[in-house]
Design a protein around this motif. Structure first.
Motif, mmCIF file in Angstrom:
data_model
loop_
_atom_site.group_PDB
_atom_site.id
_atom_site.type_symbol
_atom_site.label_atom_id
_atom_site.label_comp_id
_atom_site.label_asym_id
_atom_site.label_seq_id
_atom_site.Cartn_x
_atom_site.Cartn_y
_atom_site.Cartn_z
ATOM 1 N N VAL A 185 0.831 -1.206 0.000
ATOM 2 C CA VAL A 185 0.000 0.000 0.000
ATOM 3 C C VAL A 185 0.865 1.255 0.000
ATOM 4 O O VAL A 185 0.594 2.230 -0.717
ATOM 5 N N LEU A 186 1.944 1.242 0.803
ATOM 6 C CA LEU A 186 2.834 2.403 0.854
ATOM 7 C C LEU A 186 3.519 2.640 -0.489
ATOM 8 O O LEU A 186 3.666 3.785 -0.937
ATOM 9 N N LEU A 187 3.972 1.563 -1.149
ATOM 10 C CA LEU A 187 4.592 1.710 -2.469
ATOM 11 C C LEU A 187 3.599 2.272 -3.482
ATOM 12 O O LEU A 187 3.948 3.113 -4.319
ATOM 13 N N LEU A 188 2.364 1.809 -3.400
ATOM 14 C CA LEU A 188 1.341 2.301 -4.320
ATOM 15 C C LEU A 188 1.075 3.786 -4.101
ATOM 16 O O LEU A 188 0.975 4.565 -5.054
ATOM 17 N N LEU A 189 0.978 4.198 -2.841
ATOM 18 C CA LEU A 189 0.766 5.613 -2.541
ATOM 19 C C LEU A 189 1.953 6.457 -2.981
ATOM 20 O O LEU A 189 1.788 7.569 -3.502
ATOM 21 N N ASN A 190 3.159 5.924 -2.772
ATOM 22 C CA ASN A 190 4.358 6.656 -3.179
ATOM 23 C C ASN A 190 4.391 6.860 -4.690
ATOM 24 O O ASN A 190 4.692 7.952 -5.189
ATOM 25 N N GLY A 191 4.072 5.799 -5.439
ATOM 26 C CA GLY A 191 4.031 5.928 -6.888
ATOM 27 C C GLY A 191 2.970 6.909 -7.354
ATOM 28 O O GLY A 191 3.187 7.685 -8.291
ATOM 29 N N PHE A 192 1.827 6.903 -6.687
ATOM 30 C CA PHE A 192 0.752 7.834 -7.049
ATOM 31 C C PHE A 192 1.179 9.279 -6.810
ATOM 32 O O PHE A 192 0.922 10.171 -7.631
ATOM 33 N N LEU A 193 1.866 9.527 -5.688
ATOM 34 C CA LEU A 193 2.342 10.880 -5.401
ATOM 35 C C LEU A 193 3.389 11.331 -6.415
ATOM 36 O O LEU A 193 3.409 12.495 -6.836
ATOM 37 N N LEU A 194 4.275 10.410 -6.824
ATOM 38 C CA LEU A 194 5.278 10.766 -7.832
ATOM 39 C C LEU A 194 4.624 11.138 -9.155
ATOM 40 O O LEU A 194 5.062 12.072 -9.839
ATOM 41 N N LEU A 195 3.585 10.410 -9.523
ATOM 42 C CA LEU A 195 2.881 10.739 -10.762
ATOM 43 C C LEU A 195 2.211 12.105 -10.672
ATOM 44 O O LEU A 195 2.163 12.854 -11.652
ATOM 45 N N LEU A 196 1.690 12.446 -9.500
ATOM 46 C CA LEU A 196 1.064 13.754 -9.333
ATOM 47 C C LEU A 196 2.083 14.886 -9.409
ATOM 48 O O LEU A 196 1.793 15.970 -9.927
ATOM 49 N N LEU A 197 3.296 14.645 -8.887
ATOM 50 C CA LEU A 197 4.315 15.690 -8.859
ATOM 51 C C LEU A 197 5.096 15.792 -10.161
ATOM 52 O O LEU A 197 5.826 16.764 -10.370
ATOM 53 N N PRO A 203 4.344 16.509 -13.344
ATOM 54 C CA PRO A 203 4.192 17.698 -14.209
ATOM 55 C C PRO A 203 4.789 18.966 -13.615
ATOM 56 O O PRO A 203 4.989 19.945 -14.337
ATOM 57 N N PHE A 204 5.062 18.978 -12.306
ATOM 58 C CA PHE A 204 5.534 20.199 -11.660
ATOM 59 C C PHE A 204 7.049 20.239 -11.502
ATOM 60 O O PHE A 204 7.581 21.135 -10.853
ATOM 61 N N GLN A 205 7.754 19.260 -12.074
ATOM 62 C CA GLN A 205 9.211 19.261 -11.971
ATOM 63 C C GLN A 205 9.799 20.390 -12.800
ATOM 64 O O GLN A 205 9.336 20.685 -13.900
ATOM 65 N N ARG A 206 10.825 20.988 -12.271
ATOM 66 C CA ARG A 206 11.506 22.075 -12.968
ATOM 67 C C ARG A 206 12.972 21.727 -13.141
ATOM 68 O O ARG A 206 13.552 21.006 -12.341
ATOM 69 N N ARG A 207 13.538 22.259 -14.180
ATOM 70 C CA ARG A 207 14.963 22.055 -14.399
ATOM 71 C C ARG A 207 15.759 22.905 -13.423
ATOM 72 O O ARG A 207 15.519 24.105 -13.284
ATOM 73 N N THR A 208 16.701 22.277 -12.792
ATOM 74 C CA THR A 208 17.542 23.002 -11.850
ATOM 75 C C THR A 208 18.703 23.652 -12.586
ATOM 76 O O THR A 208 19.046 23.275 -13.707
ATOM 77 N N ALA A 209 19.283 24.613 -11.952
ATOM 78 C CA ALA A 209 20.427 25.296 -12.552
ATOM 79 C C ALA A 209 21.628 24.367 -12.586
ATOM 80 O O ALA A 209 21.745 23.453 -11.771
ATOM 81 N N PRO A 210 22.544 24.552 -13.538
ATOM 82 C CA PRO A 210 23.726 23.696 -13.600
ATOM 83 C C PRO A 210 24.540 23.772 -12.317
ATOM 84 O O PRO A 210 24.597 24.808 -11.655
ATOM 85 N N VAL A 211 25.148 22.654 -11.976
ATOM 86 C CA VAL A 211 26.000 22.629 -10.797
ATOM 87 C C VAL A 211 27.248 23.463 -11.074
ATOM 88 O O VAL A 211 27.952 23.223 -12.058
ATOM 89 N N PRO A 212 27.539 24.465 -10.265
ATOM 90 C CA PRO A 212 28.707 25.304 -10.541
ATOM 91 C C PRO A 212 30.000 24.535 -10.359
ATOM 92 O O PRO A 212 30.139 23.724 -9.458
#
Length: 292
Positions: A71-83, A85-94
């Motif tokens: 159940v926890l794995l299923l919830l974790n996967g569901f949360l990852l799918l929800l998040l 579309p909201f991922q953003r590209r981070t700045a390059p590592v200096p």
């Protein structure tokens, strides 16, 4: 022991009658043994029943933990799918800044480049004595202003009948393909290779690539440079692992596809398994490029 006592009592008193003891008839040895067995036997099933119930309890506890984990794995996967579309590209590592005489490049980059140049010169000195292939190095500037370390292999006497560009895999460098490049020289092919960003003697944090799109763009520009230096020769690309994935994405560009006659890929990274077991990501579809 009961039977022995009964016999001893009868031997001491011949007139003794067993049925007169305490006014009660005596029981035989077999009947008393039967009573003892009847008394002992019920204890066995009782203990077995307790052990069985304990085992069932442990099994149920394990099954409950497994169900909870699922159940926890299923919830974790569901949360990852929800998040997702909201991922953003981070700045390059200096990259760590170096002194001005090093052009602002990090110490690690300078050390890697010096090592790569020394290796090329060392091998070139051996080739001068033995003959065969001649290896050279050059710096190639990207559209972003970064410097990439490149190599080339040319046979001393054979006229090239084709051009091969090699692209290494993740955490590799072009020097690992030295023996293979010499074999291609012996077959009449001139060879070029580059260390993509963050690898070998090229700029960038070691092993770090901010975006594979940068490597794709660098490959396109480097391929055009190699073609300009060798006009009229058939062009091929050899790539391994992540380098093969870069080549596949570059080949989706009709302009690049028109420049090459074929590609050879080993272990292309076309399917990547993420850390989470419930999500599978296909970065590239299966692509087949015909050789004309």
């Amino acid at each position: 022991m009961i039977c022995i006592r009964a016999r001893a009592s009868a031997a001491r008193n011949p007139r003794h009658r067993p049925e007169e003891d305490n006014g009660k008839p005596s029981t035989s040895c077999s009947s008393r043994a039967t009573e003892m067995e009847a008394t002992v036997k019920p204890a066995g099933p009782s203990r077995s029943l307790v052990a069985t119930r304990g085992t069932e309890g442990r099994v149920l506890a394990v099954l409950s933990l497994l169900a909870l984990r699922g159940v926890l794995l299923l919830l974790n996967g569901f949360l990852l799918l929800l998040l997702l579309p909201f991922q953003r590209r981070t700045a390059p590592v200096p990259v760590e800044a170096e002194e001005e005489e090093n052009g602002g490049r990090g110490k690690a980059v300078v050390a890697r480049r010096v090592l790569a140049i020394e290796k090329v010169r060392e091998v070139s000195a051996e080739e001068d004595e033995v003959g065969g292939s001649v290896r050279e190095f050059a710096m190639f500037q990207t559209a972003r202003g970064e410097a990439l370390f490149t190599r080339s292999w040319t046979h001393r006497s054979l006229q090239p009948r084709g051009l091969v560009v090699i692209l290494h895999g993740l955490n590799e460098h072009s020097g690992r393909y030295d023996h293979f490049a010499k074999q291609l020289n012996g077959s009449g092919f001139k060879v070029y290779a580059m260390d993509w960003i963050g690898h070998g003697g090229s700029d960038g944090l070691h092993g770090y690539v901010h975006s594979l799109d940068h490597a794709v763009d660098d490959l396109k520009r480097f391929l055009e440079k190699a073609i300009l230096e060798n006009p009229g020769l058939p062009r091929f690309i050899f790539a391994h692992s992540t380098g093969a994935a870069i080549v596949l994405k570059a080949a989706l560009d009709p302009k690049i596809e028109a420049l090459i006659q074929g590609v050879v890929l080993t272990s292309p990274a076309v399917h990547v398994e993420p850390s989470h077991p419930l999500i599978a990501v296909n970065f590239f579809p299966a692509i087949f490029i015909s050789v004309s």
